[in-house]
Design a protein around this motif. Structure first.
Motif, PDB file in Angstrom:
ATOM      1  N   GLY A 288      -2.510   7.132  13.623  1.00 30.75           N
ATOM      2  CA  GLY A 288      -3.293   7.510  14.790  1.00 30.75           C
ATOM      3  C   GLY A 288      -4.762   7.729  14.524  1.00 30.75           C
ATOM      4  N   HIS A 289      -5.198   7.559  13.285  1.00 27.57           N
ATOM      5  CA  HIS A 289      -6.593   7.835  12.924  1.00 27.57           C
ATOM      6  C   HIS A 289      -7.469   6.578  12.936  1.00 27.57           C
ATOM      7  CE1 HIS A 289      -4.455  11.356  11.413  1.00 27.57           C
ATOM      8  NE2 HIS A 289      -5.603  11.984  11.264  1.00 27.57           N
ATOM      9  N   GLY A 290      -6.865   5.410  13.158  1.00 25.42           N
ATOM     10  CA  GLY A 290      -7.600   4.149  13.095  1.00 25.42           C
ATOM     11  C   GLY A 290      -7.343   3.481  11.760  1.00 25.42           C
ATOM     12  N   MET A 291      -6.588   2.382  11.770  1.00 30.74           N
ATOM     13  CA  MET A 291      -6.165   1.764  10.515  1.00 30.74           C
ATOM     14  C   MET A 291      -7.329   1.210   9.704  1.00 30.74           C
ATOM     15  SD  MET A 291      -3.457  -1.349   9.851  1.00 30.74           S
ATOM     16  CE  MET A 291      -4.507  -2.599  10.628  1.00 30.74           C
ATOM     17  N   VAL A 292      -8.158   0.408  10.319  1.00 34.07           N
ATOM     18  CA  VAL A 292      -9.226  -0.257   9.578  1.00 34.07           C
ATOM     19  C   VAL A 292     -10.218   0.754   9.018  1.00 34.07           C
ATOM     20  CG1 VAL A 292     -11.195  -1.815   9.819  1.00 34.07           C
ATOM     21  CG2 VAL A 292      -8.969  -2.451  10.782  1.00 34.07           C
ATOM     22  N   GLU A 293     -10.607   1.715   9.844  1.00 36.15           N
ATOM     23  CA  GLU A 293     -11.585   2.709   9.406  1.00 36.15           C
ATOM     24  C   GLU A 293     -11.011   3.613   8.315  1.00 36.15           C
ATOM     25  OE1 GLU A 293     -12.364   1.467  13.631  1.00 36.15           O
ATOM     26  OE2 GLU A 293     -10.612   2.142  12.509  1.00 36.15           O
ATOM     27  N   SER A 294      -9.749   4.017   8.495  1.00 34.37           N
ATOM     28  CA  SER A 294      -9.113   4.867   7.490  1.00 34.37           C
ATOM     29  C   SER A 294      -8.945   4.116   6.173  1.00 34.37           C
ATOM     30  CB  SER A 294      -7.756   5.353   7.998  1.00 34.37           C
ATOM     31  OG  SER A 294      -7.904   6.149   9.162  1.00 34.37           O
ATOM     32  N   ALA A 295      -8.595   2.836   6.271  1.00 37.36           N
ATOM     33  CA  ALA A 295      -8.429   2.025   5.061  1.00 37.36           C
ATOM     34  C   ALA A 295      -9.739   1.926   4.293  1.00 37.36           C
ATOM     35  CB  ALA A 295      -7.928   0.634   5.437  1.00 37.36           C
ATOM     36  N   ALA A 296     -10.822   1.707   4.998  1.00 39.44           N
ATOM     37  CA  ALA A 296     -12.119   1.605   4.324  1.00 39.44           C
ATOM     38  C   ALA A 296     -12.485   2.916   3.646  1.00 39.44           C
ATOM     39  CB  ALA A 296     -13.199   1.202   5.332  1.00 39.44           C
ATOM     40  N   ALA A 297     -12.215   4.032   4.320  1.00 39.29           N
ATOM     41  CA  ALA A 297     -12.502   5.337   3.717  1.00 39.29           C
ATOM     42  C   ALA A 297     -11.660   5.557   2.466  1.00 39.29           C
ATOM     43  CB  ALA A 297     -12.246   6.448   4.733  1.00 39.29           C
ATOM     44  N   ALA A 298     -10.378   5.157   2.531  1.00 36.36           N
ATOM     45  CA  ALA A 298      -9.498   5.317   1.376  1.00 36.36           C
ATOM     46  C   ALA A 298      -9.965   4.467   0.203  1.00 36.36           C
ATOM     47  CB  ALA A 298      -8.066   4.948   1.770  1.00 36.36           C
ATOM     48  N   ARG A 299     -10.384   3.251   0.487  1.00 35.77           N
ATOM     49  CA  ARG A 299     -10.902   2.387  -0.590  1.00 35.77           C
ATOM     50  C   ARG A 299     -12.116   3.035  -1.249  1.00 35.77           C
ATOM     51  NH1 ARG A 299      -6.908  -1.219  -1.942  1.00 35.77           N
ATOM     52  NH2 ARG A 299      -6.676  -2.907  -0.440  1.00 35.77           N
ATOM     53  N   GLU A 300     -13.002   3.582  -0.439  1.00 36.13           N
ATOM     54  CA  GLU A 300     -14.191   4.210  -0.990  1.00 36.13           C
ATOM     55  C   GLU A 300     -13.838   5.394  -1.887  1.00 36.13           C
ATOM     56  OE1 GLU A 300     -16.814   5.245   2.165  1.00 36.13           O
ATOM     57  OE2 GLU A 300     -17.126   3.180   2.817  1.00 36.13           O
ATOM     58  N   ALA A 301     -12.722   6.038  -1.582  1.00 39.18           N
ATOM     59  CA  ALA A 301     -12.295   7.193  -2.383  1.00 39.18           C
ATOM     60  C   ALA A 301     -11.473   6.787  -3.595  1.00 39.18           C
ATOM     61  CB  ALA A 301     -11.493   8.150  -1.506  1.00 39.18           C
ATOM     62  N   GLY A 302     -11.269   5.479  -3.784  1.00 41.74           N
ATOM     63  CA  GLY A 302     -10.613   5.008  -4.985  1.00 41.74           C
ATOM     64  C   GLY A 302      -9.184   4.566  -4.852  1.00 41.74           C
ATOM     65  N   ALA A 303      -8.665   4.448  -3.630  1.00 46.74           N
ATOM     66  CA  ALA A 303      -7.295   3.978  -3.451  1.00 46.74           C
ATOM     67  C   ALA A 303      -7.188   2.515  -3.876  1.00 46.74           C
ATOM     68  CB  ALA A 303      -6.862   4.130  -1.993  1.00 46.74           C
ATOM     69  N   GLU A 304      -6.348   2.256  -4.885  1.00 49.19           N
ATOM     70  CA  GLU A 304      -6.197   0.892  -5.392  1.00 49.19           C
ATOM     71  C   GLU A 304      -5.346   0.033  -4.462  1.00 49.19           C
ATOM     72  OE1 GLU A 304      -6.426   3.620  -9.071  1.00 49.19           O
ATOM     73  OE2 GLU A 304      -5.439   3.646  -7.105  1.00 49.19           O
ATOM     74  N   TRP A 305      -4.460   0.682  -3.707  1.00 52.60           N
ATOM     75  CA  TRP A 305      -3.540  -0.024  -2.818  1.00 52.60           C
ATOM     76  C   TRP A 305      -3.616   0.559  -1.416  1.00 52.60           C
ATOM     77  CZ3 TRP A 305       0.354  -3.763  -4.062  1.00 52.60           C
ATOM     78  CH2 TRP A 305       0.436  -4.095  -5.421  1.00 52.60           C
ATOM     79  N   LEU A 306      -3.298  -0.288  -0.441  1.00 52.47           N
ATOM     80  CA  LEU A 306      -3.049   0.160   0.927  1.00 52.47           C
ATOM     81  C   LEU A 306      -1.618  -0.226   1.281  1.00 52.47           C
ATOM     82  CD1 LEU A 306      -6.329  -1.036   2.707  1.00 52.47           C
ATOM     83  CD2 LEU A 306      -5.813   1.280   1.876  1.00 52.47           C
ATOM     84  N   GLY A 307      -0.982   0.598   2.094  1.00 48.10           N
ATOM     85  CA  GLY A 307       0.375   0.310   2.521  1.00 48.10           C
ATOM     86  C   GLY A 307       0.473   0.243   4.034  1.00 48.10           C
ATOM     87  N   VAL A 308       1.170  -0.769   4.518  1.00 46.78           N
ATOM     88  CA  VAL A 308       1.417  -0.928   5.946  1.00 46.78           C
ATOM     89  C   VAL A 308       2.872  -1.295   6.148  1.00 46.78           C
ATOM     90  CG1 VAL A 308      -0.958  -1.592   6.508  1.00 46.78           C
ATOM     91  CG2 VAL A 308       0.721  -3.357   5.919  1.00 46.78           C
ATOM     92  N   ALA A 309       3.338  -1.153   7.378  1.00 42.93           N
ATOM     93  CA  ALA A 309       4.714  -1.523   7.671  1.00 42.93           C
ATOM     94  C   ALA A 309       4.841  -3.019   7.935  1.00 42.93           C
ATOM     95  CB  ALA A 309       5.237  -0.721   8.863  1.00 42.93           C
ATOM     96  N   THR A 310       4.023  -3.544   8.835  1.00 45.79           N
ATOM     97  CA  THR A 310       4.254  -4.893   9.345  1.00 45.79           C
ATOM     98  C   THR A 310       3.268  -5.914   8.804  1.00 45.79           C
ATOM     99  OG1 THR A 310       2.823  -4.635  11.285  1.00 45.79           O
ATOM    100  CG2 THR A 310       5.098  -3.848  11.493  1.00 45.79           C
ATOM    101  N   VAL A 311       3.674  -7.165   8.909  1.00 43.01           N
ATOM    102  CA  VAL A 311       2.798  -8.271   8.548  1.00 43.01           C
ATOM    103  C   VAL A 311       1.541  -8.266   9.404  1.00 43.01           C
ATOM    104  CG1 VAL A 311       2.578 -10.788   8.578  1.00 43.01           C
ATOM    105  CG2 VAL A 311       4.643  -9.717   7.613  1.00 43.01           C
ATOM    106  N   ASP A 312       1.699  -7.993  10.692  1.00 39.56           N
ATOM    107  CA  ASP A 312       0.532  -7.958  11.579  1.00 39.56           C
ATOM    108  C   ASP A 312      -0.500  -6.950  11.100  1.00 39.56           C
ATOM    109  OD1 ASP A 312       1.649  -9.885  13.176  1.00 39.56           O
ATOM    110  OD2 ASP A 312       2.312  -8.504  14.742  1.00 39.56           O
ATOM    111  N   GLU A 313      -0.027  -5.784  10.667  1.00 37.31           N
ATOM    112  CA  GLU A 313      -0.962  -4.774  10.172  1.00 37.31           C
ATOM    113  C   GLU A 313      -1.680  -5.270   8.916  1.00 37.31           C
ATOM    114  OE1 GLU A 313       1.155  -0.596  11.575  1.00 37.31           O
ATOM    115  OE2 GLU A 313       1.917  -1.617   9.781  1.00 37.31           O
ATOM    116  N   ALA A 314      -0.944  -5.886   8.028  1.00 33.95           N
ATOM    117  CA  ALA A 314      -1.561  -6.410   6.806  1.00 33.95           C
ATOM    118  C   ALA A 314      -2.617  -7.453   7.134  1.00 33.95           C
ATOM    119  CB  ALA A 314      -0.490  -7.004   5.896  1.00 33.95           C
TER     120      ALA A 314
END
Length: 390
Positions: A49-75
């Motif tokens: 609910g926080h916004g996938m793309v924006e949250s993913a970018a923030a996580a990458r900036e903080a050093g997350a090596e991986w992102l996880g999603v449920a569906t192919v569409d999300e990926a």
């Protein structure tokens, strides 16, 4: 911070807070900084609910090596937004098709021979090697291969590796009871996972990552961290195991607020909202909040949850409606146009998503993930300014 002048109700997500949370979690699961435990930030369901793309970018900036999603569409949406790092997806139906994620170097999950075959077929058609992670059901009885089917699955994956069609990048499973650290299922699942890893190794598989722990497991069960942990809820500052986790300094990233549409006095004996499930015992004033279950405000919050108006907690009175609900201002001075916070950080006393979860008999995951509808979502970064509202 006042609500946006164009938003009668808004969700404000602080991306700096998400960066802080992800960095905090990385330190917690790898306290020596050895880099042996990698971080996957889970951004499925539009980033909880926080916004996938924006949250993913923030996580990458903080050093997350991986992102996880449920569906192919999300990926694929992450790839379309420009993310080029490692992404794992894990939920598909037969015939959904794997050409796009294989072509985009997304790691896809297989738990059955037919799905593994579909992935290999896509790789053959594209003349490239698919990155595949194999999932074993260790006791959740949801997704994942059964223990009986696991030897055949890993043997076939090894054969496909030899042919160059797939590369098994990971083996993983998921806890059922990690938010209850003393539950016997946790020991049983970890033991089953270790056995599955042994079976895979005997078949010749050498995955990059082995992962079992979600947020609660990562924080409460160090033995389950293996090579990688999957942190979802905790990345957004919410407690994955209330009553059990230490205070790491995680901060809720979401504040949900609105502008009071109307304030008025009501007499003793007046019934409020549909069904008159609350009757005013004495004269009072009520405020009308312009959001309801059509926007993801849980109807179960009727007569149970609290909001924050004028520096005090204000109870929800009567049933939550589709577009609006009523709060009791208890005779205090307030005006239409004043701010009402449904839930937020909690630092000043305002209710949190966990408070709403307890009021509704649910979990904070559901509270933050379901909120939306006609709310305007706005991302802010105090050190960089605000982004455009959605």
């Amino acid at each position: 911070m006042s609500p946006s002048p164009v938003a009668r109700a808004e969700i404000v997500v602080d991306l700096a807070v998400i960066r802080h949370n992800v960095a905090t979690l990385r330190r917690a699961v790898d306290p020596e900084g050895a880099g042996t435990v990698r971080m996957m930030t889970v951004v499925k369901a539009d980033g909880y609910g926080h916004g996938m793309v924006e949250s993913a970018a923030a996580a990458r900036e903080a050093g997350a090596e991986w992102l996880g999603v449920a569906t192919v569409d999300e990926a694929m949406a992450l790839r379309a937004a420009g993310d080029t790092g490692r992404v794992l997806c894990w939920l598909a139906v037969p015939g959904e098709g794997y050409a796009d994620p294989v072509a985009a170097d997304v790691d896809v999950t297989a738990a059955t021979l037919p799905v593994l075959g579909e992935i290999a077929e896509a790789a053959h058609h594209l003349q490239r090697t698919a990155r595949v992670q194999l999932k074993i059901d260790t006791g959740l009885s949801r997704g994942g291969a059964t223990a009986a089917d696991w030897p055949d699955l890993v043997a076939e994956a090894a054969r496909l590796e030899e042919r160059g069609l797939v590369r098994v990048t990971g083996i993983w499973s998921h806890f059922a009871c990690s938010d209850e650290p003393d539950h016997p299922a946790n020991d049983a699942q970890e033991e089953a996972f270790r056995h599955a890893l042994d079976v895979a190794a005997a078949a010749g598989l050498r995955p990059e990552v082995r992962h079992l722990a979600n947020s609660a497991g990562a924080l409460l069960r160090p033995s389950s961290r293996f090579d990688l942990v999957r942190c979802g809820l905790a990345s957004y500052g919410l407690d994955p195991a209330p009553g059990h986790t230490a205070d790491l300094g995680l901060v809720p990233a979401m504040t949900v607020r609105a502008t009071l549409a109307l304030v008025k006095p009501i007499a003793a004996g007046a019934g409020v909202s549909y069904g008159h499930t609350w009757i005013a015992p004495q004269p009072t004033t009520v405020g009308l909040v312009p959001a309801g279950y059509g926007d993801g405000v849980p109807r179960h919050a009727s007569n149970t949850a609290e909001t924050w108006v004028g520096g005090k907690r204000r109870p929800v009175r009567g049933r939550i409606c589709m577009d609006q609900f009523v709060v009791d201002l208890e005779g205090d001075q307030a005006e239409a146009g004043d701010e009402v916070v449904l839930f937020g950080i909690g630092r000043d006393g305002e209710p949190t998503a966990q408070d709403w979860a307890e009021a509704c008999g649910t979990i904070s995951y559901e509270i933050v993930t379901r909120i939306g509808g006609r709310f305007v979502r706005r991302h802010v970064q105090p050190d960089r300014g605000a982004e455009d509202p959605e």
